[in-house]
Structure formats: structure tokens, C-alpha cells
Scaffold this motif. Structure first.
Motif, mmCIF file in Angstrom:
data_model
loop_
_atom_site.group_PDB
_atom_site.id
_atom_site.type_symbol
_atom_site.label_atom_id
_atom_site.label_comp_id
_atom_site.label_asym_id
_atom_site.label_seq_id
_atom_site.Cartn_x
_atom_site.Cartn_y
_atom_site.Cartn_z
ATOM 1 N N HIS A 12 0.226 -0.400 -0.218
ATOM 2 C CA HIS A 12 1.547 -0.217 0.376
ATOM 3 C C HIS A 12 2.429 -1.438 0.157
ATOM 4 C CE1 HIS A 12 4.544 1.380 3.139
ATOM 5 N NE2 HIS A 12 4.589 0.194 3.704
ATOM 6 N N ARG A 13 1.838 -2.627 0.228
ATOM 7 C CA ARG A 13 2.620 -3.851 0.026
ATOM 8 C C ARG A 13 2.894 -4.131 -1.442
ATOM 9 N NH1 ARG A 13 -1.105 -5.864 3.992
ATOM 10 N NH2 ARG A 13 -2.275 -6.872 2.308
ATOM 11 N N GLY A 14 2.255 -3.379 -2.345
ATOM 12 C CA GLY A 14 2.474 -3.602 -3.773
ATOM 13 C C GLY A 14 1.643 -4.721 -4.354
ATOM 14 N N SER A 214 9.307 8.812 0.233
ATOM 15 C CA SER A 214 9.173 7.377 -0.009
ATOM 16 C C SER A 214 10.019 6.944 -1.197
ATOM 17 C CB SER A 214 7.700 7.038 -0.258
ATOM 18 O OG SER A 214 7.549 5.686 -0.633
ATOM 19 N N ARG A 236 5.463 2.645 -7.566
ATOM 20 C CA ARG A 236 5.136 1.982 -6.313
ATOM 21 C C ARG A 236 5.121 2.984 -5.159
ATOM 22 N NH1 ARG A 236 5.900 -3.730 -6.866
ATOM 23 N NH2 ARG A 236 6.311 -3.971 -4.641
ATOM 24 N N SER A 237 5.963 4.000 -5.234
ATOM 25 C CA SER A 237 5.965 5.033 -4.197
ATOM 26 C C SER A 237 4.647 5.800 -4.189
ATOM 27 C CB SER A 237 7.133 6.004 -4.419
ATOM 28 O OG SER A 237 8.369 5.339 -4.304
ATOM 29 N N ASN A 239 1.723 4.663 -5.277
ATOM 30 C CA ASN A 239 0.671 3.768 -4.808
ATOM 31 C C ASN A 239 0.736 3.533 -3.308
ATOM 32 O OD1 ASN A 239 -1.049 2.398 -7.101
ATOM 33 N ND2 ASN A 239 1.000 2.625 -7.954
ATOM 34 N N SER A 240 1.947 3.463 -2.765
ATOM 35 C CA SER A 240 2.078 3.187 -1.332
ATOM 36 C C SER A 240 1.640 4.358 -0.464
ATOM 37 C CB SER A 240 3.530 2.811 -1.003
ATOM 38 O OG SER A 240 4.395 3.911 -1.230
ATOM 39 N N THR A 241 1.640 5.568 -1.017
ATOM 40 C CA THR A 241 1.213 6.752 -0.256
ATOM 41 C C THR A 241 -0.113 7.313 -0.759
ATOM 42 O OG1 THR A 241 2.511 8.208 -1.716
ATOM 43 C CG2 THR A 241 3.596 7.400 0.270
ATOM 44 N N VAL A 334 6.805 -3.961 -1.425
ATOM 45 C CA VAL A 334 7.331 -2.665 -1.822
ATOM 46 C C VAL A 334 8.453 -2.200 -0.925
ATOM 47 C CG1 VAL A 334 5.732 -1.291 -0.432
ATOM 48 C CG2 VAL A 334 6.616 -0.347 -2.542
ATOM 49 N N ASP A 335 8.459 -2.653 0.344
ATOM 50 C CA ASP A 335 9.488 -2.169 1.267
ATOM 51 C C ASP A 335 10.663 -3.113 1.377
ATOM 52 O OD1 ASP A 335 8.058 -4.135 2.452
ATOM 53 O OD2 ASP A 335 7.733 -3.103 4.372
#
Length: 371
Positions: A12-14, A214, A236-237, A239-241, A334-335
Motif C-alpha cells: 500500500h505504501r509503494g 483507488s 500502484r493502485s 499493488n495497494s489493493t 502511494v497516497d
């Protein structure tokens, strides 16, 4: 925290990730291969339609010691048609014979009672007309068509038309694979199968919408920065989900697997087989399509826009300048908002980072830009 939880947080943080979008041609090719296999299986073997769709009779016998294979032989000999025999939990037999009418059903019932050595009055029969099955099939097609139209309209309004197209392609992908598996395995298609097919569409759409939501949030004002391309953010979206999607799918697959392998395999429950196989295959295909098909397809469509082409050109130029200076740049979490980015901000990172993330604005600015 568990290893899976730690991995999910890092995704989530990349801090770590896999380049799903960058390898999209591989996933497209794999999906095309699977889809072609399913279509060939459907064309060659066809679907094993139940009596609910083609008409016939269902006979239920009292408890008997006759084996399933022997009972199937008796039924096919008496009717002249293929028969499907299932042993129920109380020792009774359920015999399905397609393509016979009322007069033939009475004769078949008498022959079965004689061969199975049971009282003819204890053999119950139920006739199903082909017109009823045709009505079910038509209603199923209508329901599927209405669902797909409403989904496309909703996604086009809530997100954009490109996401609606990608979700539509993913849904068709899931349905095609599920129907093809039915043809290859030879499971009977019943109203339970139709219920299962309509159910998996919701699961497939859920995973896809989670990633799209996302992606929509992270691409606000994306053209105001030179750190990420649209494909970077899409990756990244995913990977984060990713862990959330995997967890949701596994939790849903466990009870369905119980229905399929225990309820259908050991208990011999026919309706459980019909519903659980479509759910099992559809859930797995839905998770796959939301990660490997839908979002990469959105990225492909968006990258064709003039604005995104210009953004990609700026981002690649910035990366080339940084590489020429021998700098190692960091994309940040990522956010982190996309607006008001430093000039030398880095692209999205795929894989572990070489340095800890820096939150200092203006790091690495040329000395000539001092105020």
C-alpha cells in the motif's frame, strides 16, 4: 503483525510491488489463450444441458442396493436416451432422462421398477416440458443483458467510459471462461448454474471497482506533476489493493470449495455441483481479470489520450535527466498528493526501494534555482 499483513502495508505504501501494467501483454496473451481454449471446448463438446432446458423426466426410486453404473445402464436401456443417475444420501436413486414425453415416461418407470426390483408405485416421476426450460433460458439472457447494460452505465457515470469498457471486457472474459470450463468438464447446466453465473458477476465487479476507485482517487490532477505516468499510478493502485483482493477471493472460495468437493463430490448433491462449480471458477476468474485485465486495459486506453501522451513524454524526459546526473530518485508514498510536485520528483517504484523515502521538498534542486 503477520508477514501477510506486513506485505500488504508495504504494498500500500509503494515500498514493494510488481509491474502488472508493464507486463500487460503477457496477461493479455494468457487470457486470450484461456479464452480460445474455452471457446474450442464449447464448440467441440458443447454444453450438457439439463432436463430443465431440453425437457425430460426425473425418476426417484426407493432405497436400493443397485449401483449407480448399473442403474444408468437400466435407465438407458429402458428409455433409449442418455441418463444421469445420482445416489442420494438415504440410499435412493435420482435418475434423469432427457427427451421423453408422458407416454414414454410411464413405460420407463415400469421398466426401471422391474430392473431395480422395487415396487412400481414407489418409483416417482416428474416431467419437465422443453418450453419451460426455454423460458428459463430466455429470462437468464434477459437478466444478463440488463445487468451488463446497467453496469456499463453506472461505471461510465461514476468513473468514466474507459473504465466501463474495461469492466465490461472483464465480465465477458469471466463468463466465457466459466462456460468453457462447464463444456470441458461436462457438468450439467441447470437453473442452479444460471444462478451461479449471475452471482459471480457481482464478485468480479466488486474487485474491479475497488481497484478503479483507488485509481480514480490517485489520478486526480495527475497532469500537474512529472513524477508518474498514468500507467505508473494504475500499477500502484493494483499493488495497494492486491492483498485485499486476494484475501476477499480466498475467503469466498473456501466455502465454495467445500460445497464443490465435499458437498458435490462426497455427498453426491447434484444442485450443489451446478452452483458451486460456476461460483468456484467464476470467483477465481473474476479475481484474475480485475488485477490482470481490467486495470491494465484502462491504462492502455488512457495512455492514448493526448494529455497522457504529453505527461508520459515529460515524465520520461525528467527520468532521463535524473539518470544523466546519476541521481537516485524516490517516488514517495502511494497516497501522497500528486499536485505541487518538486521538479525532480521520481517515477513510481516497482520493486524494493534502494533508499528510505524522503519527505523533504526541493531535494536535489539545481543551485541556480535558489531563491
Amino acid at each position: 503483525m503477520s508477514k501477510l499483513g506486513t506485505l500488504g502495508a508495504r504494498l500500500h505504501r509503494g515500498e514493494v510491488g510488481y509491474d502488472f501494467v508493464g507486463n500487460r501483454k503477457l496477461w493479455y496473451g494468457l487470457s486470450i489463450l484461456i479464452t480460445i481454449t474455452a471457446i474450442v471446448g464449447l464448440a467441440v463438446r458443447g454444453l450438457n444441458m439439463g432436463i430443465e432446458f431440453q425437457g425430460g423426466a426425473v425418476f426417484t426410486t426407493p432405497k436400493t442396493s443397485v449401483s449407480v453404473s448399473q442403474a444408468q445402464e437400466y435407465a438407458e436401456k429402458a428409455s433409449g436416451h442418455d441418463a444421469i443417475v445420482q445416489k442420494l444420501g438415504d440410499g435412493k436413486l435420482r435418475i434423469q432422462v432427457a427427451g421423453i414425453d408422458t407416454s414414454a415416461a410411464d413405460k420407463v418407470s415400469a421398466e426401471l421398477a422391474k430392473d431395480l426390483k422395487v415396487d412400481e408405485n414407489d418409483v416417482t416421476g416428474e416431467l419437465v416440458g422443453p418450453s419451460w426450460g426455454e423460458q428459463i433460458a430466455n429470462k437468464a439472457w434477459q437478466g444478463l443483458g440488463i445487468f451488463l447494460v446497467l453496469v456499463v452505465i453506472y461505471l461510465a457515470i461514476a468513473f468514466e467510459w474507459r473504465m466501463a469498457v474495461a469492466a465490461f471486457v472483464a465480465l465477458i472474459h469471466d463468463i466465457t471462461i466459466t462456460v468453457g470450463i462447464y463444456a470441458l468438464v461436462g457438468f450439467e447446466v441447470t437453473p442452479g448454474t444460471v444462478i451461479g453465473l449471475l452471482t459471480i458477476l457481482g464478485y468480479s465487479l466488486y474487485d474491479t471497482v475497488v481497484v478503479f476507485d483507488s485509481l480514480k482517487e490517485q489520478t486526480k490532477d495527475i497532469t500537474k506533476q512529472t513524477r508518474w505516468t498514468y500507467s505508473d499510478v494504475a500499477n500502484r493502485s493494483i499493488n495497494s489493493t492486491l492483498v485485499r483482493s486476494v484475501n476477499t477471493t480466498v475467503v469466498a472460495l473456501l466455502p465454495v470449495a467445500g460445497l464443490l468437493f465435499i458437498g458435490g463430490g462426497f455427498l453426491g448433491a447434484g444442485m450443489l455441483n451446478d452452483i458451486s462449480l460456476s461460483l468456484f471458477v467464476g470467483l477465481a476468474a473474476g479475481a484474475y481479470s480485475s488485477i490482470f485485465i481490467a486495470t491494465p486495459l484502462v491504462a492502455d486506453l488512457k495512455e492514448r489520450e493526448p494529455q497522457m501522451k504529453a505527461l508520459r513524454k515529460r515524465v520520461l524526459a525528467k527520468r532521463a535527466q535524473a539518470a544523466a546526473r546519476g541521481e537516485t530518485l524516490d517516488a514517495g508514498p502511494v497516497d501522497e498528493p500528486l499536485d505541487d510536485e518538486p521538479d525532480d520528483a521520481a517515477p513510481a517504484v516497482v520493486g524494493p526501494r534502494n533508499q528510505p523515502a524522503s519527505r523533504t521538498r526541493g531535494r536535489g534542486r539545481p543551485s541556480g534555482k535558489r531563491r
